[in-house]
Write a protein that holds these residues in place. Structure first.
Motif, mmCIF file in Angstrom:
data_model
loop_
_atom_site.group_PDB
_atom_site.id
_atom_site.type_symbol
_atom_site.label_atom_id
_atom_site.label_comp_id
_atom_site.label_asym_id
_atom_site.label_seq_id
_atom_site.Cartn_x
_atom_site.Cartn_y
_atom_site.Cartn_z
ATOM 1 N N UNK A 1 -20.923 50.034 64.225
ATOM 2 C CA UNK A 1 -20.288 48.984 63.423
ATOM 3 C C UNK A 1 -20.286 49.341 61.951
ATOM 4 N N UNK A 2 -19.389 48.667 61.237
ATOM 5 C CA UNK A 2 -19.330 48.757 59.778
ATOM 6 C C UNK A 2 -19.501 47.341 59.256
ATOM 7 N N UNK B 1 -12.483 49.700 61.878
ATOM 8 C CA UNK B 1 -12.628 50.267 60.538
ATOM 9 C C UNK B 1 -11.729 51.493 60.377
ATOM 10 N N UNK B 2 -11.652 52.323 61.404
ATOM 11 C CA UNK B 2 -10.799 53.514 61.337
ATOM 12 C C UNK B 2 -9.335 53.121 61.179
ATOM 13 N N UNK B 3 -8.894 52.080 61.889
ATOM 14 C CA UNK B 3 -7.515 51.605 61.765
ATOM 15 C C UNK B 3 -7.273 51.076 60.356
ATOM 16 N N UNK B 4 -8.230 50.330 59.816
ATOM 17 C CA UNK B 4 -8.113 49.823 58.441
ATOM 18 C C UNK B 4 -7.986 50.980 57.450
ATOM 19 N N UNK B 5 -8.851 51.977 57.578
ATOM 20 C CA UNK B 5 -8.797 53.118 56.646
ATOM 21 C C UNK B 5 -7.483 53.880 56.757
ATOM 22 N N UNK C 1 -1.002 53.674 52.522
ATOM 23 C CA UNK C 1 -0.361 52.818 51.528
ATOM 24 C C UNK C 1 0.064 51.461 52.049
ATOM 25 N N UNK C 2 -0.439 51.080 53.204
ATOM 26 C CA UNK C 2 -0.036 49.819 53.821
ATOM 27 C C UNK C 2 -0.390 48.582 52.974
#
Length: 66
Positions: free
Chosen positions: A29-30, A50-54, A60-61
């Protein structure tokens, strides 16, 4: 055994501006919290979330329109 997360703050948040977050990363987890309120709520994300967020950040999303 101590299960307290080890919090890290971005090196970009030095100086008088305290508008940043602390992040603690474990194997599963993060955790994210407001650096101004370390005893306040903590958001928890899976490592996949978290990986999807990064990926979105790097792509640039989340850029504000100019």
């Amino acid at each position: 055994m101590n299960h307290e997360p080890t919090w890290q703050r971005s090196s970009y948040s030095q100086g008088s501006d305290q508008t940043c977050v602390d992040v603690a990363i474990s194997a599963i987890a993060v955790h994210v919290r407001d650096s101004k309120d370390p005893d306040g709520p903590i958001l928890r994300f899976s490592t996949v979330e978290w990986a999807v967020f990064l990926r979105g950040v790097h792509g640039g999303e989340f850029e504000l329109p100019r």
